[in-house]
Design an enzyme around this catalytic site. Structure first.
Site, PDB file in Angstrom:
ATOM      1  N   HIS A   1       0.746 -65.972 -44.750  1.00 15.05           N
ATOM      2  CA  HIS A   1       1.044 -66.105 -46.109  1.00 15.05           C
ATOM      3  C   HIS A   1      -0.138 -65.384 -46.964  1.00 15.05           C
ATOM      4  O   HIS A   1       0.070 -64.385 -47.854  1.00 15.05           O
ATOM      5  CB  HIS A   1       1.265 -67.528 -46.578  1.00 15.05           C
ATOM      6  CG  HIS A   1       1.040 -67.700 -48.087  1.00 15.05           C
ATOM      7  ND1 HIS A   1       2.170 -67.377 -49.030  1.00 15.05           N
ATOM      8  CD2 HIS A   1       0.179 -68.035 -48.878  1.00 15.05           C
ATOM      9  CE1 HIS A   1       1.811 -67.748 -50.137  1.00 15.05           C
ATOM     10  NE2 HIS A   1       0.581 -67.936 -50.422  1.00 15.05           N
TER      11      HIS A   1
ATOM     12  N   HIS B   1      -0.836 -62.420 -50.167  1.00 12.15           N
ATOM     13  CA  HIS B   1      -1.951 -61.974 -51.360  1.00 12.15           C
ATOM     14  C   HIS B   1      -2.699 -60.846 -50.894  1.00 12.15           C
ATOM     15  O   HIS B   1      -2.897 -60.016 -51.983  1.00 12.15           O
ATOM     16  CB  HIS B   1      -2.584 -63.353 -51.330  1.00 12.15           C
ATOM     17  CG  HIS B   1      -1.895 -64.581 -51.888  1.00 12.15           C
ATOM     18  ND1 HIS B   1      -1.545 -64.573 -53.209  1.00 12.15           N
ATOM     19  CD2 HIS B   1      -1.472 -65.563 -51.416  1.00 12.15           C
ATOM     20  CE1 HIS B   1      -0.942 -65.644 -53.586  1.00 12.15           C
ATOM     21  NE2 HIS B   1      -0.998 -66.397 -52.447  1.00 12.15           N
TER      22      HIS B   1
ATOM     23  N   GLU C   1       3.091 -66.332 -57.366  1.00 12.07           N
ATOM     24  CA  GLU C   1       3.552 -66.739 -56.155  1.00 12.07           C
ATOM     25  C   GLU C   1       4.752 -66.654 -55.884  1.00 12.07           C
ATOM     26  O   GLU C   1       5.495 -66.072 -54.796  1.00 12.07           O
ATOM     27  CB  GLU C   1       3.237 -68.351 -55.935  1.00 12.07           C
ATOM     28  CG  GLU C   1       1.823 -68.766 -55.550  1.00 12.07           C
ATOM     29  CD  GLU C   1       1.315 -68.312 -54.097  1.00 12.07           C
ATOM     30  OE1 GLU C   1       2.073 -67.832 -53.610  1.00 12.07           O
ATOM     31  OE2 GLU C   1       0.147 -68.662 -53.945  1.00 12.07           O
TER      32      GLU C   1
ATOM     33  N   SER D   1       5.845 -63.305 -48.357  1.00 16.38           N
ATOM     34  CA  SER D   1       5.539 -63.881 -47.039  1.00 16.38           C
ATOM     35  C   SER D   1       6.755 -64.640 -46.376  1.00 16.38           C
ATOM     36  O   SER D   1       6.190 -65.058 -45.316  1.00 16.38           O
ATOM     37  CB  SER D   1       4.251 -64.486 -46.985  1.00 16.38           C
ATOM     38  OG  SER D   1       4.325 -65.519 -47.880  1.00 16.38           O
TER      39      SER D   1
HETATM   40 FE   LIG Z   1      -0.192 -68.376 -52.167  1.00 14.59          FE
END
Ligand SMILES: [Fe+2]
Length: 299
Positions: free
Chosen positions: A151, A156, A197, A216
């Site tokens: 993730h 990110h 997000e 992700s």
């Molecule tokens: Fe996150």
């Protein structure tokens, strides 16, 4: 991810696939200890990942990369190309951090697990991203109930390698730092959740993801277009609760990347306790509050 709370490295969510696997728990704790011991300014120690951990990374990274071709926004895919994460082994945070610093001035700080919300978001203002290093359980490579290295890096770090997305992250950190009240921070964190997000936007006539949680998630990225998609509206985002354990039933879509940048940058740069008070006092259903900016809204 959002809603970070303090946990010890051995804490696992009850639904974590590794809960009953003693070897996994020990392994996760050992990797978490690397983050626990890290101090600002120190080099990031390398983690010797096991072959099965590298295999999990490879499986997920390759499958997600294929999905990103149609489902991720162009700017994110540019970040992917710039960062060039390996697909045959778990990337080392030290190497990713050095590459990010060269590309956009960002750096990674290893952490043992979830950290306090203010600490996590506040570090973004300094272009520092706090990242876990452990990886999900090998029995279910396409699922994790907690942020793991997949993730953090796929979602990110790839975004942080692209200058325009990286700028939004920094602006979000500055907004978090200005929050004196927990209520203002909570409202901010909801906007972060529904944008960096789980944000989506229209590009080339289709809905694409720019949020790390979607980018992700092997499962959710394939179904997010079936969610209830609402127009980008920071007041609605700041006041909409979410459940981190399920696919998001509601998403907020910008009309373009430029639209998302405009609205989010205006929100982040103007956000503080006073902006929160004004936003909460404003009647629901209207969208001309100064905190939302003057971005055009085609509906
Ligand atoms: Fe996150």
């Amino acid at each position: 991810m959002d809603t970070r709370t303090v946990t010890t490295p051995l804490d696992l969510p009850a639904d974590h696939p590794g809960t009953s696997d003693a070897a996994y728990r020990a392994r996760r704790a050992a990797i978490a200890a690397v983050g626990e011991a890290h101090r600002p300014g120190d080099p990031i120690p390398e983690v010797a990942y096991a072959p099965e951990e590298d295999a999990v990374w490879g499986t997920v990274a390759r499958e997600l990369a294929a999905l990103h071709e149609d489902l991720a926004i162009d700017a994110y895919r540019q970040g992917v190309a710039r960062l060039a994460l390996p697909t045959d082994r778990v990337p080392q945070l030290a190497a990713v951090s050095a590459r990010l610093t060269d590309l956009t001035g960002w750096a990674i700080t290893p952490v043992p697990g979830l950290v306090p919300t203010r600490t996590f978001y506040g570090s973004l203002a300094d272009r520092r991203f706090m990242s876990t290093q452990y990886i999900r359980h090998h029995s279910v490579p396409f699922y994790t109930p907690e942020p793991d290295v997949v993730h953090e890096l796929v979602g990110h770090a790839n975004a942080l390698a692209e200058p325009r997305l990286a700028a939004l992250y920094e602006q979000s950190g500055r907004a978090a730092r200005r929050c004196g009240s927990d209520a203002a921070l909570a409202a901010f964190s909801r906007v972060f959740w529904f944008s960096l997000e789980f944000g989506v936007l229209r590009e080339a006539g289709v809905l694409r993801a720019y949020g790390a949680g979607l980018l992700s998630s092997y499962g959710e990225i394939q179904v997010f277009r079936r969610a209830q998609v609402r127009p980008l509206d920071v007041r609605a985002m700041a006041t909409t609760d979410y459940d981190i354990t399920q696919y998001q039933p509601v998403l907020f879509a910008a009309d373009s990347f430029a639209h998302a940048e405009d609205v989010l940058a205006t929100f982040f740069t103007g956000w503080d306790d006073d902006a929160h008070a004004r936003l909460m006092a404003f009647p629901p259903g209207r969208s001309s509050h100064p905190a939302e900016g003057g971005a055009p809204r085609a509906r």
